[in-house]
Scaffold this motif. Structure first.
Motif, PDB file in Angstrom:
ATOM      1  N   VAL A 332       0.965  -1.152  -0.171  1.00 49.83           N
ATOM      2  CA  VAL A 332       0.097  -0.023  -0.080  1.00 49.83           C
ATOM      3  C   VAL A 332       0.804   1.094   0.084  1.00 49.83           C
ATOM      4  O   VAL A 332       0.575   2.102  -0.656  1.00 49.83           O
ATOM      5  CB  VAL A 332      -0.920  -0.066   1.385  1.00 49.83           C
ATOM      6  N   ARG A 333       1.999   1.231   0.679  1.00 44.96           N
ATOM      7  CA  ARG A 333       2.976   2.357   0.770  1.00 44.96           C
ATOM      8  C   ARG A 333       3.348   2.625  -0.556  1.00 44.96           C
ATOM      9  O   ARG A 333       3.453   3.669  -0.803  1.00 44.96           O
ATOM     10  CB  ARG A 333       3.944   1.961   2.006  1.00 44.96           C
ATOM     11  N   GLU A 334       3.785   1.461  -1.269  1.00 49.43           N
ATOM     12  CA  GLU A 334       4.725   1.727  -2.453  1.00 49.43           C
ATOM     13  C   GLU A 334       3.670   2.351  -3.368  1.00 49.43           C
ATOM     14  O   GLU A 334       3.985   2.958  -4.234  1.00 49.43           O
ATOM     15  CB  GLU A 334       5.324   0.295  -2.762  1.00 49.43           C
ATOM     16  N   ARG A 335       2.439   1.772  -3.398  1.00 43.12           N
ATOM     17  CA  ARG A 335       1.180   2.432  -4.431  1.00 43.12           C
ATOM     18  C   ARG A 335       1.112   3.869  -4.132  1.00 43.12           C
ATOM     19  O   ARG A 335       0.876   4.553  -5.175  1.00 43.12           O
ATOM     20  CB  ARG A 335       0.040   1.453  -4.084  1.00 43.12           C
ATOM     21  N   LEU A 336       1.066   4.339  -2.751  1.00 46.19           N
ATOM     22  CA  LEU A 336       0.786   5.790  -2.536  1.00 46.19           C
ATOM     23  C   LEU A 336       2.066   6.650  -3.042  1.00 46.19           C
ATOM     24  O   LEU A 336       1.975   7.782  -3.473  1.00 46.19           O
ATOM     25  CB  LEU A 336       0.524   5.830  -1.193  1.00 46.19           C
ATOM     26  N   LEU A 337       3.285   6.295  -2.632  1.00 44.95           N
ATOM     27  CA  LEU A 337       4.312   6.760  -2.836  1.00 44.95           C
ATOM     28  C   LEU A 337       4.648   6.910  -4.327  1.00 44.95           C
ATOM     29  O   LEU A 337       5.542   7.998  -4.684  1.00 44.95           O
ATOM     30  CB  LEU A 337       5.687   6.242  -2.023  1.00 44.95           C
ATOM     31  N   GLU A 338       4.290   5.805  -5.075  1.00 39.22           N
ATOM     32  CA  GLU A 338       4.381   6.337  -6.577  1.00 39.22           C
ATOM     33  C   GLU A 338       3.565   7.493  -7.036  1.00 39.22           C
ATOM     34  O   GLU A 338       3.940   7.640  -8.252  1.00 39.22           O
ATOM     35  CB  GLU A 338       4.162   4.766  -7.046  1.00 39.22           C
ATOM     36  N   ARG A 339       2.763   7.622  -6.299  1.00 39.25           N
ATOM     37  CA  ARG A 339       1.615   8.817  -6.809  1.00 39.25           C
ATOM     38  C   ARG A 339       1.899  10.212  -5.708  1.00 39.25           C
ATOM     39  O   ARG A 339       0.674  10.517  -5.295  1.00 39.25           O
ATOM     40  CB  ARG A 339       0.215   8.455  -6.713  1.00 39.25           C
ATOM     41  N   PRO A 340       3.252  10.809  -6.023  1.00 36.80           N
ATOM     42  CA  PRO A 340       3.412  11.888  -4.850  1.00 36.80           C
ATOM     43  C   PRO A 340       2.339  13.160  -5.220  1.00 36.80           C
ATOM     44  O   PRO A 340       2.052  13.674  -4.316  1.00 36.80           O
ATOM     45  CB  PRO A 340       4.740  12.277  -4.833  1.00 36.80           C
ATOM     46  N   GLU A 341       2.161  13.246  -6.446  1.00 29.35           N
ATOM     47  CA  GLU A 341       1.196  14.199  -6.679  1.00 29.35           C
ATOM     48  C   GLU A 341      -0.236  14.196  -6.036  1.00 29.35           C
ATOM     49  O   GLU A 341      -0.909  15.110  -5.746  1.00 29.35           O
ATOM     50  CB  GLU A 341       1.023  14.529  -8.203  1.00 29.35           C
ATOM     51  N   VAL A 342      -0.679  13.053  -5.917  1.00 27.18           N
ATOM     52  CA  VAL A 342      -1.832  12.708  -5.257  1.00 27.18           C
ATOM     53  C   VAL A 342      -1.738  12.951  -3.904  1.00 27.18           C
ATOM     54  O   VAL A 342      -2.844  13.738  -3.077  1.00 27.18           O
ATOM     55  CB  VAL A 342      -2.469  11.263  -5.371  1.00 27.18           C
ATOM     56  N   LEU A 343      -0.848  12.588  -3.056  1.00 25.85           N
ATOM     57  CA  LEU A 343      -0.618  12.869  -1.604  1.00 25.85           C
ATOM     58  C   LEU A 343      -0.516  14.439  -1.568  1.00 25.85           C
ATOM     59  O   LEU A 343      -1.183  15.065  -0.656  1.00 25.85           O
ATOM     60  CB  LEU A 343       0.753  12.334  -1.315  1.00 25.85           C
ATOM     61  N   ALA A 344       0.211  15.378  -2.472  1.00 25.60           N
ATOM     62  CA  ALA A 344       0.555  16.594  -2.452  1.00 25.60           C
ATOM     63  C   ALA A 344      -0.831  17.421  -2.494  1.00 25.60           C
ATOM     64  O   ALA A 344      -1.160  18.294  -1.851  1.00 25.60           O
ATOM     65  CB  ALA A 344       1.525  16.802  -3.240  1.00 25.60           C
ATOM     66  N   GLU A 345      -1.715  16.815  -3.402  1.00 26.74           N
ATOM     67  CA  GLU A 345      -2.828  17.636  -3.648  1.00 26.74           C
ATOM     68  C   GLU A 345      -3.970  17.331  -2.646  1.00 26.74           C
ATOM     69  O   GLU A 345      -4.957  18.319  -2.258  1.00 26.74           O
ATOM     70  CB  GLU A 345      -3.410  17.211  -5.105  1.00 26.74           C
ATOM     71  N   ALA A 346      -4.084  16.058  -2.141  1.00 26.41           N
ATOM     72  CA  ALA A 346      -5.074  15.971  -1.041  1.00 26.41           C
ATOM     73  C   ALA A 346      -4.615  16.524   0.212  1.00 26.41           C
ATOM     74  O   ALA A 346      -5.471  16.911   1.092  1.00 26.41           O
ATOM     75  CB  ALA A 346      -5.119  14.200  -1.095  1.00 26.41           C
ATOM     76  N   TYR A 347      -3.394  16.322   0.852  1.00 23.10           N
ATOM     77  CA  TYR A 347      -2.912  16.886   1.691  1.00 23.10           C
ATOM     78  C   TYR A 347      -1.886  17.666   1.822  1.00 23.10           C
ATOM     79  O   TYR A 347      -0.665  17.441   2.160  1.00 23.10           O
ATOM     80  CB  TYR A 347      -2.528  15.584   2.814  1.00 23.10           C
ATOM     81  N   PRO A 348      -1.868  19.086   1.163  1.00 22.04           N
ATOM     82  CA  PRO A 348      -0.980  19.997   0.825  1.00 22.04           C
ATOM     83  C   PRO A 348      -0.181  20.352   2.097  1.00 22.04           C
ATOM     84  O   PRO A 348       1.138  20.719   2.149  1.00 22.04           O
ATOM     85  CB  PRO A 348      -1.540  21.113   0.180  1.00 22.04           C
ATOM     86  N   ASP A 349      -0.728  20.364   3.334  1.00 18.09           N
ATOM     87  CA  ASP A 349      -0.050  20.974   4.520  1.00 18.09           C
ATOM     88  C   ASP A 349       1.140  19.908   4.973  1.00 18.09           C
ATOM     89  O   ASP A 349       2.043  20.326   5.338  1.00 18.09           O
ATOM     90  CB  ASP A 349      -0.919  21.080   5.872  1.00 18.09           C
ATOM     91  N   HIS A 350       0.938  18.706   4.808  1.00 13.70           N
ATOM     92  CA  HIS A 350       2.010  17.664   4.917  1.00 13.70           C
ATOM     93  C   HIS A 350       2.698  17.258   3.817  1.00 13.70           C
ATOM     94  O   HIS A 350       3.893  16.928   3.938  1.00 13.70           O
ATOM     95  CB  HIS A 350       1.309  16.270   5.547  1.00 13.70           C
ATOM     96  N   TRP A 351       2.406  17.180   2.661  1.00  8.88           N
ATOM     97  CA  TRP A 351       3.052  16.457   1.513  1.00  8.88           C
ATOM     98  C   TRP A 351       3.192  17.657   0.410  1.00  8.88           C
ATOM     99  O   TRP A 351       3.992  17.365  -0.541  1.00  8.88           O
ATOM    100  CB  TRP A 351       2.212  15.416   0.838  1.00  8.88           C
ATOM    101  N   GLY A 352       2.854  18.851   0.530  1.00 12.06           N
ATOM    102  CA  GLY A 352       2.837  19.759  -0.376  1.00 12.06           C
ATOM    103  C   GLY A 352       4.095  20.604  -0.320  1.00 12.06           C
ATOM    104  O   GLY A 352       5.025  20.336   0.459  1.00 12.06           O
TER     105      GLY A 352
END
Length: 352
Positions: A332-352
């Motif tokens: 699951v971690r690998e799947r998410l970290l392969e899409r950093p743009e998704v994390l950045a857009e969803a949680y900009p305060d932490h991943w942006g």
């Protein structure tokens, strides 16, 4: 697979089934009943969500037609836990994370139908039925139903009250025979069983999953805290790396011989052993030969018995728990970290 086997598969590893007799009758009546679970895309998903996600593998094996609702409007209605402008991004993240958890738990994500609340909650007949339910439901009844789910206050916003009725109506809108969720959802689905028949819909069967406690403990009460998306030390998150998982497990409350409020044992009971069961694997605790050598467990009950007796010490147990949790989380971690743009857009305060 006969009716009894299918019903047992759906009911195992759960907190409560309402009711087991109704569930059995459902399998007698239908070859492919429908079930749904809804998630409001608010904070980042954590390992506690696995207690519900891994159950979907049992549903699919039992022949259920499973729908996962990404309840985007709910996320905003619950005291604006998700700002309106982040709903699209967080809905994308939740689907990506859920697909990863379902796959890690041993099921095929393609066997699940995904939908978003905004796909149907803004149009008739949903809106008309919602107005009818609003007209017939008191404020106190709606508050009581959502007390374990919706953020409570002395002066609640209307969104939180509408939330509970929408979730009840979702069962009918998605034509679900089974409403599935964490045990904290019980009040809302009991409301659904009460009001839906009054509006011409069937009363849903309900399956409730247990909730995982956090790894930290309150200083004042001494009880295990709930996992909080705002406190990343309270539990294991899907993007935590192996080192972070090991640190959190090592720091977790796990006194020798004590089961109550022991988050480490709870993770084993509610997550690790069910996943290993699907894989047909045992859990191995590695120990030096001078301390008795490795221990192997095919069931949680056997492990707990050794822990209570003192045969299994926390110092030996914790590294094994960290290893198996990391093994579950890794894909699951690998799947998410392969899409950093998704994390950045969803949680900009932490991943942006």
């Amino acid at each position: 697979m006969d009716t009894a086997e299918r019903a047992e598969l759906v009911a195992r590893h759960t907190e409560e089934v309402v009711t087991e007799e109704e569930l059995h009758d459902l399998f007698e009546e239908q070859d492919e009943p429908t079930a749904y679970i809804g998630y409001a895309p608010t904070g980042e998903m954590h390992i506690g969500h696995f207690t519900t996600m891994r159950k979907l593998a049992d549903f699919i094996e039992a022949g259920l037609d499973v729908t996962v609702l990404i309840a985007d409007l709910h996320a905003h209605l619950d005291d604006e836990k998700s700002p309106f402008e982040l709903l699209d991004a967080r809905s994308t993240y939740y689907r990506l994370a859920i697909e990863g958890m379902v796959e890690s738990a041993g099921a095929d994500p393609d066997a699940i139908t995904f939908t978003r609340g905004t796909d149907y909650q803004l149009e008739e007949p949903y809106t008309l039925e919602l107005y009818r339910m609003l007209a017939n439901t008191t404020i106190s009844r709606a508050q009581r139903a959502g007390s374990e789910v919706v953020r409570q206050s002395d002066n609640p916003k209307l969104g939180g009250l509408v939330y509970t009725l929408m979730q009840s109506l979702d069962v009918a809108a998605l034509e679900a025979d089974i409403a599935y969720g964490g045990i904290d959802q019980r009040g809302i689905y009991m409301l659904a069983r009460e009001v839906l028949p009054q509006h011409g819909f069937s009363k849903p069967r309900c399956v409730f999953a247990p909730l995982l406690s956090g790894l930290t403990r309150s200083d004042d009460e001494g009880e295990a805290d709930k996992i909080s998306s705002s406190d990343r030390s309270s539990g294991i998150f899907l993007t935590d790396d192996r080192e972070a998982i090991e640190e959190k497990v090592q720091a977790a409350y796990c006194p020798a011989g004590e089961v109550e409020d022991n988050g480490v044992l709870e993770y084993l009971h509610r997550l690790v052993f069910p996943v290993l069961g699907v894989r047909g694997e045992d859990l191995v605790v590695e120990r030096p030969e001078e301390y008795g050598g490795d221990l192997e467990y095919g069931s949680y009950d056997d492990l707990e018995a050794d822990f209570v007796s003192g045969e299994l010490h926390p110092a030996d147990l914790k590294p094994a728990v960290a290893h198996y949790i990391d093994e579950v989380v890794e894909p699951v971690r690998e799947r998410l970290l392969e899409r950093p743009e998704v994390l950045a857009e969803a949680y900009p305060d932490h991943w942006g």
